[in-house]
Design a protein around this motif. Structure first.
Motif, PDB file in Angstrom:
ATOM      1  N   LYS A 117      -8.799   6.759   0.905  1.00  0.00           N
ATOM      2  CA  LYS A 117      -7.544   7.509   1.020  1.00  0.00           C
ATOM      3  C   LYS A 117      -7.042   7.734   2.446  1.00  0.00           C
ATOM      4  CE  LYS A 117      -7.150   8.149  -3.442  1.00  0.00           C
ATOM      5  NZ  LYS A 117      -6.128   7.406  -4.204  1.00  0.00           N
ATOM      6  N   THR A 118      -7.927   7.769   3.431  1.00  0.00           N
ATOM      7  CA  THR A 118      -7.478   8.007   4.811  1.00  0.00           C
ATOM      8  C   THR A 118      -8.007   6.910   5.730  1.00  0.00           C
ATOM      9  OG1 THR A 118      -9.375   9.351   5.549  1.00  0.00           O
ATOM     10  CG2 THR A 118      -7.588  10.503   4.407  1.00  0.00           C
ATOM     11  N   LYS A 146       1.786   4.190   0.476  1.00  0.00           N
ATOM     12  CA  LYS A 146       2.743   5.189   0.941  1.00  0.00           C
ATOM     13  C   LYS A 146       1.960   6.267   1.687  1.00  0.00           C
ATOM     14  CE  LYS A 146       4.095   6.047  -3.182  1.00  0.00           C
ATOM     15  NZ  LYS A 146       4.779   6.677  -4.348  1.00  0.00           N
ATOM     16  N   ARG A 147       2.445   6.678   2.837  1.00  0.00           N
ATOM     17  CA  ARG A 147       1.772   7.721   3.604  1.00  0.00           C
ATOM     18  C   ARG A 147       2.206   9.085   3.068  1.00  0.00           C
ATOM     19  NH1 ARG A 147      -0.593   8.197   8.751  1.00  0.00           N
ATOM     20  NH2 ARG A 147      -1.691  10.191   8.702  1.00  0.00           N
ATOM     21  N   GLU A 148       1.259   9.815   2.448  1.00  0.00           N
ATOM     22  CA  GLU A 148       1.524  11.137   1.893  1.00  0.00           C
ATOM     23  C   GLU A 148       0.714  12.179   2.654  1.00  0.00           C
ATOM     24  OE1 GLU A 148       3.748  11.489  -0.282  1.00  0.00           O
ATOM     25  OE2 GLU A 148       3.954   9.566  -1.331  1.00  0.00           O
ATOM     26  N   ALA A 149       0.956  13.455   2.341  1.00  0.00           N
ATOM     27  CA  ALA A 149       0.214  14.537   2.999  1.00  0.00           C
ATOM     28  C   ALA A 149      -1.269  14.459   2.682  1.00  0.00           C
ATOM     29  CB  ALA A 149       0.777  15.894   2.556  1.00  0.00           C
ATOM     30  N   THR A 150      -1.597  13.929   1.510  1.00  0.00           N
ATOM     31  CA  THR A 150      -3.001  13.821   1.093  1.00  0.00           C
ATOM     32  C   THR A 150      -3.686  12.568   1.623  1.00  0.00           C
ATOM     33  OG1 THR A 150      -2.249  12.781  -0.951  1.00  0.00           O
ATOM     34  CG2 THR A 150      -2.653  15.166  -1.010  1.00  0.00           C
ATOM     35  N   TYR A 206      -3.323   8.097   2.292  1.00  0.00           N
ATOM     36  CA  TYR A 206      -2.658   6.854   1.917  1.00  0.00           C
ATOM     37  C   TYR A 206      -2.717   6.685   0.397  1.00  0.00           C
ATOM     38  CZ  TYR A 206      -1.970   5.033   6.638  1.00  0.00           C
ATOM     39  OH  TYR A 206      -1.517   4.831   7.917  1.00  0.00           O
ATOM     40  N   GLU A 207      -1.553   6.741  -0.251  1.00  0.00           N
ATOM     41  CA  GLU A 207      -1.457   6.586  -1.700  1.00  0.00           C
ATOM     42  C   GLU A 207      -0.912   5.198  -2.027  1.00  0.00           C
ATOM     43  OE1 GLU A 207      -2.623   8.679  -3.846  1.00  0.00           O
ATOM     44  OE2 GLU A 207      -3.109  10.251  -2.375  1.00  0.00           O
ATOM     45  N   THR A 209       1.092   2.203  -3.688  1.00  0.00           N
ATOM     46  CA  THR A 209       2.362   1.948  -4.364  1.00  0.00           C
ATOM     47  C   THR A 209       2.067   1.277  -5.708  1.00  0.00           C
ATOM     48  OG1 THR A 209       2.559  -0.237  -3.366  1.00  0.00           O
ATOM     49  CG2 THR A 209       3.524   1.620  -2.152  1.00  0.00           C
TER      50      THR A 209
END
Length: 297
Positions: free
Chosen positions: A18-19, A51-55, A57-58, A60
């Motif tokens: 995720k990061t 997609k770069r989210e607050a949590t 890398y999510e 697509t």
């Protein structure tokens, strides 16, 4: 179109971790390297994968569709590179004291005989084991973490009931109703050493009850109850093969708690971790009567 396998591998690691920081630590490179490889892969495929989210890398829609295809490639590679290599290394399991000692120790001892190159570290302690501090590879907890880079599953429910020794019950007033408990001594946890609110069972009864014997150890509590110190609320699995113990108000007082099992996202696909993880899940399914007292229903 030619796509570098290293780019695909880094994509899979980032999808799981995720990061950039977590992915870089797993692979052993700088986080900027991970970012460059992902950018190069997206350029080669002509589509955005994250997609770069607050949590973090999510994925697509295109990225999610790519994951199972790369996982198939990963499995094929592993089978070619390590067709008959036995599992080895260490798996450290942190558990609540009673569950680890009374339930898991025997099962894991038998399991380890089938994997002589695998070292099993069992840590059954009356406290929370922290995955974030790398104190264990797999943690079984009575509290579900609210956040963190964890893979979490509901391992099993288990029941707790009131128990007393047959000798204690024979020498003290009979118990037919809930109010009768006020005439009895109790064994319980030490208030300021309780590491989880889930352990407050005696306090949930609608009575004013106090403990005359207290311990931070559930095993010590069970031993004290067996020795006649009083009544206690104990897990069913802790009373197996304890013929001196007897259930009290079995149909009226019954608590249900849950064990959660978790590991770090960067460990979930390690073969040795997955092996032990799957073994633990299978065993709790097989041993439900010891955990939930199904015969009493």
């Amino acid at each position: 179109m030619k796509v570098d396998w290293d780019h695909l591998h880094i994509f899979l690691v980032l999808a799981r971790a995720k990061t950039l920081t977590n992915a870089a630590r797993i692979i052993g490179v700088e986080h900027s390297t991970v970012a460059r490889r992902i950018q190069a892969l997206e350029l080669a495929l002509g589509t955005q994968l994250f997609k770069r989210e607050a949590t973090g890398y999510e994925l697509t829609i295109e990225g999610s569709a790519l994951v199972p295809r790369i996982e198939q490639m990963e499995q094929a590679f592993l089978q070619i590179a390590q067709p008959h290599q036995p599992l080895e290394g260490r798996v450290r399991i942190g558990t609540p004291e009673g569950f680890g000692t009374a339930f898991l120790a025997t099962l894991l001892a038998e399991f380890s005989q089938h994997y002589p190159l695998l070292t099993i570290d069992l840590i059954p302690v009356p406290k929370m084991i922290k995955l974030s501090h790398r104190e264990a590879d797999i943690v079984i907890s009575i509290d579900r973490p609210k956040s963190g880079p964890y893979i979490i599953t509901r391992l099993t429910d288990y029941c707790l009931k009131i128990y007393g020794s047959k000798s204690y019950l024979a020498q003290n007033p009979p118990i037919h109703h809930l109010d009768d408990l006020t005439q009895h001594r109790f064994v319980n946890y030490i208030d300021d050493l309780v590491y989880s609110p889930e352990l407050y069972c005696l306090e949930r009864l609608p009575l004013q009850l106090t403990a005359n014997f207290r311990s931070s150890s559930i095993l010590a509590q069970q031993i004290a109850v067996s020795a006649g110190a009083g009544l206690a609320i104990l897990p069913k699995f802790l009373t197996v093969d304890k013929p001196e113990l007897e259930q009290v108000l079995a149909q009226q007082v019954r608590f249900i708690h849950t064990f959660w099992m978790l590991t770090l996202v960067d460990l979930q696909h390690e073969p040795r971790i997955k092996l032990v993880w799957d073994f633990l899940r299978k065993q709790v399914d097989v041993q439900q009567n010891l955990l939930m007292d199904l015969n009493a229903r």
